[in-house]
Motif scaffolding. Structure first.
Motif, PDB file in Angstrom:
ATOM      1  N   HIS A  83     103.661  19.037  35.270  1.00 53.62           N
ATOM      2  CA  HIS A  83     102.455  18.601  35.963  1.00 53.62           C
ATOM      3  C   HIS A  83     102.650  18.418  37.465  1.00 53.62           C
ATOM      4  N   LEU A  84     103.877  18.241  37.897  1.00 58.26           N
ATOM      5  CA  LEU A  84     104.125  18.022  39.323  1.00 58.26           C
ATOM      6  C   LEU A  84     104.639  19.260  40.043  1.00 58.26           C
ATOM      7  N   ALA A  85     104.489  20.427  39.447  1.00 51.46           N
ATOM      8  CA  ALA A  85     104.972  21.664  40.077  1.00 51.46           C
ATOM      9  C   ALA A  85     104.378  21.847  41.470  1.00 51.46           C
ATOM     10  N   SER A 140     112.389  18.891  44.461  1.00 53.84           N
ATOM     11  CA  SER A 140     112.590  19.279  43.070  1.00 53.84           C
ATOM     12  C   SER A 140     112.484  18.033  42.184  1.00 53.84           C
ATOM     13  N   PRO A 141     112.437  18.227  40.859  1.00 53.69           N
ATOM     14  CA  PRO A 141     112.465  17.058  39.976  1.00 53.69           C
ATOM     15  C   PRO A 141     113.707  16.184  40.210  1.00 53.69           C
ATOM     16  N   ALA A 142     114.830  16.808  40.520  1.00 59.84           N
ATOM     17  CA  ALA A 142     116.050  16.030  40.783  1.00 59.84           C
ATOM     18  C   ALA A 142     115.885  15.159  42.025  1.00 59.84           C
ATOM     19  N   ASP A 143     115.222  15.689  43.052  1.00 61.68           N
ATOM     20  CA  ASP A 143     114.971  14.895  44.263  1.00 61.68           C
ATOM     21  C   ASP A 143     114.080  13.701  43.956  1.00 61.68           C
ATOM     22  N   LEU A 144     113.045  13.922  43.159  1.00 59.69           N
ATOM     23  CA  LEU A 144     112.134  12.832  42.816  1.00 59.69           C
ATOM     24  C   LEU A 144     112.842  11.788  41.967  1.00 59.69           C
ATOM     25  N   ARG A 145     113.662  12.233  41.024  1.00 62.48           N
ATOM     26  CA  ARG A 145     114.422  11.296  40.195  1.00 62.48           C
ATOM     27  C   ARG A 145     115.385  10.479  41.057  1.00 62.48           C
ATOM     28  N   GLN A 146     116.035  11.150  42.022  1.00 68.05           N
ATOM     29  CA  GLN A 146     116.963  10.460  42.926  1.00 68.05           C
ATOM     30  C   GLN A 146     116.216   9.413  43.756  1.00 68.05           C
ATOM     31  N   PHE A 147     115.043   9.778  44.260  1.00 73.39           N
ATOM     32  CA  PHE A 147     114.229   8.843  45.031  1.00 73.39           C
ATOM     33  C   PHE A 147     113.875   7.625  44.175  1.00 73.39           C
ATOM     34  N   ALA A 148     113.478   7.879  42.932  1.00 71.87           N
ATOM     35  CA  ALA A 148     113.056   6.786  42.050  1.00 71.87           C
ATOM     36  C   ALA A 148     114.216   5.852  41.709  1.00 71.87           C
ATOM     37  N   HIS A 149     115.422   6.388  41.588  1.00 67.65           N
ATOM     38  CA  HIS A 149     116.574   5.543  41.262  1.00 67.65           C
ATOM     39  C   HIS A 149     117.141   4.850  42.490  1.00 67.65           C
ATOM     40  N   ASP A 150     117.003   5.440  43.649  1.00 66.64           N
ATOM     41  CA  ASP A 150     117.345   4.853  44.942  1.00 66.64           C
ATOM     42  C   ASP A 150     118.601   3.990  44.927  1.00 66.64           C
ATOM     43  N   GLY A 151     119.700   4.587  44.504  1.00 66.66           N
ATOM     44  CA  GLY A 151     120.986   3.907  44.578  1.00 66.66           C
ATOM     45  C   GLY A 151     121.290   2.947  43.450  1.00 66.66           C
ATOM     46  N   ARG A 152     120.359   2.766  42.515  1.00 64.67           N
ATOM     47  CA  ARG A 152     120.627   1.874  41.389  1.00 64.67           C
ATOM     48  C   ARG A 152     121.526   2.564  40.382  1.00 64.67           C
ATOM     49  N   ARG A 153     122.326   1.777  39.693  1.00 65.08           N
ATOM     50  CA  ARG A 153     123.181   2.336  38.640  1.00 65.08           C
ATOM     51  C   ARG A 153     122.299   2.768  37.473  1.00 65.08           C
ATOM     52  N   SER A 154     122.621   3.904  36.926  1.00 62.84           N
ATOM     53  CA  SER A 154     121.844   4.407  35.801  1.00 62.84           C
ATOM     54  C   SER A 154     122.434   3.915  34.489  1.00 62.84           C
ATOM     55  N   LEU A 208     125.520  16.089  31.158  1.00 67.06           N
ATOM     56  CA  LEU A 208     125.318  17.223  30.260  1.00 67.06           C
ATOM     57  C   LEU A 208     124.429  16.935  29.045  1.00 67.06           C
ATOM     58  N   PRO A 209     124.707  15.917  28.230  1.00 64.72           N
ATOM     59  CA  PRO A 209     123.848  15.747  27.051  1.00 64.72           C
ATOM     60  C   PRO A 209     122.384  15.466  27.424  1.00 64.72           C
ATOM     61  N   PHE A 210     122.182  14.766  28.518  1.00 68.44           N
ATOM     62  CA  PHE A 210     120.824  14.421  28.933  1.00 68.44           C
ATOM     63  C   PHE A 210     120.133  15.613  29.591  1.00 68.44           C
ATOM     64  N   ASP A 211     120.900  16.446  30.281  1.00 68.49           N
ATOM     65  CA  ASP A 211     120.343  17.686  30.827  1.00 68.49           C
ATOM     66  C   ASP A 211     119.915  18.619  29.700  1.00 68.49           C
ATOM     67  N   LEU A 212     120.730  18.696  28.648  1.00 64.69           N
ATOM     68  CA  LEU A 212     120.366  19.531  27.505  1.00 64.69           C
ATOM     69  C   LEU A 212     119.135  18.973  26.789  1.00 64.69           C
ATOM     70  N   LEU A 213     119.021  17.664  26.716  1.00 63.50           N
ATOM     71  CA  LEU A 213     117.828  17.047  26.129  1.00 63.50           C
ATOM     72  C   LEU A 213     116.590  17.384  26.958  1.00 63.50           C
ATOM     73  N   ARG A 214     116.697  17.277  28.285  1.00 69.49           N
ATOM     74  CA  ARG A 214     115.570  17.637  29.163  1.00 69.49           C
ATOM     75  C   ARG A 214     115.182  19.103  28.984  1.00 69.49           C
ATOM     76  N   HIS A 215     116.189  19.957  28.862  1.00 66.34           N
ATOM     77  CA  HIS A 215     115.921  21.377  28.639  1.00 66.34           C
ATOM     78  C   HIS A 215     115.111  21.577  27.354  1.00 66.34           C
ATOM     79  N   GLU A 216     115.499  20.894  26.299  1.00 62.24           N
ATOM     80  CA  GLU A 216     114.754  20.992  25.034  1.00 62.24           C
ATOM     81  C   GLU A 216     113.316  20.507  25.220  1.00 62.24           C
TER      82      GLU A 216
END
Length: 194
Positions: free
Chosen positions: A103-105, A114-128, A155-163
Motif C-alpha cells: 500500500h505504500l509503494a 524503501s520499506p527498510a528505511d521506513l522501518r529504520q525510522f520507526a525503530h529510531d535506535g531502539r533495540r528490537s 534471516l528467519p524474519f526476512d523469510l517470513l516477510r517474503h512469505e
C-alpha cells in the motif's frame, strides 16, 4: 458538544485517523484532508504537527508499530524464542506487512525510500525484539559471545516477510518450522563451528 481534545489525546486521534486512512484507502488516496475529516478536527491542527503527508505517514507507521508491539518470548532456547516470535508476528502482522510493502509503494517512489528505511525510522535506535532474543541466546551459550551477523539474525524474519508478500496471508505453521529448523538453525550452528 464534543469534548475538545488536546496534547497526546489529540495526537493519538490524528495518528489513528491517518493509519485508518492508509489501511482503508492506501497511500495513493491518502490526503491530509481525509485525515482531518476522519479525525473530526481542522487542517491547522493537523498541519501544526505534520507539515506534509510524508511526515504524517512516517508518524502513523511509527504509532501503529508502537501501539501493536509484539511480546518478546523467553522459552529458554533460541529455537523456541525465534519460532514463538515468528508465530506471534504471523498471527498479528500480515496486514501491517502488506500495508508497509504494497500500500505504500507510491510513498517509497515519491520519497526515494524503501520499506527498510521506513522501518529504520520507526525503530529510531531502539533495540528490537530480535536483539533481545540473540542477546539471551549468547548469555545461555547457544551462540558465541560475538553473536551473529545482522543478516543471519534477520534471516528467519526476512523469510517470513517474503512469505507475507507472496501470499498476503498468514504463513502455515509447517513453513515457519521449516524456516527455523532447516534453514536458520543449521546456519547458526555452522557459525559456531558445530
Amino acid at each position: 458538544m464534543p469534548e475538545r481534545r488536546r496534547g497526546a489525546v489529540l495526537d493519538e486521534a490524528l495518528l489513528d485517523a491517518a493509519w485508518a486512512e492508509l489501511m482503508e484507502n492506501g497511500y495513493a488516496s491518502f490526503t491530509m484532508d481525509a485525515v482531518v475529516q476522519r479525525a473530526g478536527t481542522s487542517r491547522p491542527v493537523l498541519y501544526r504537527r505534520w507539515p506534509d503527508r510524508h511526515e504524517l505517514v512516517r508518524a502513523a507507521v511509527t504509532h501503529a508499530l508502537d501501539r501493536d508491539r509484539v511480546d518478546i518470548p523467553d522459552t529458554g532456547t533460541l529455537r523456541g524464542d525465534v519460532l514463538t516470535l515468528m508465530r506471534e508476528i504471523n498471527a498479528t502482522r500480515v496486514q501491517l506487512a502488506t500495508i508497509l510493502s504494497v500500500h505504500l509503494a507510491g510513498y517509497y517512489q515519491e520519497t526515494g525510500t524503501s520499506p527498510a528505511d521506513l522501518r529504520q525510522f520507526a525503530h529510531d535506535g531502539r533495540r528490537s525484539s530480535v536483539d533481545v532474543l540473540f542477546d539471551r541466546a549468547a548469555a545461555r551459550g547457544e551462540i558465541g559471545p560475538e553473536g551473529l551477523s545482522d543478516r543471519l539474525r534477520a534471516l528467519p524474519f526476512d523469510l517470513l516477510r517474503h512469505e507475507f508478500l507472496m501470499t498476503l496471508a498468514p504463513v502455515p505453521d509447517q513453513v515457519l518450522v521449516e524456516i527455523v529448523d532447516t534453514i536458520f538453525l543449521p546456519l547458526v550452528l555452522d557459525q559456531d563451528g558445530s
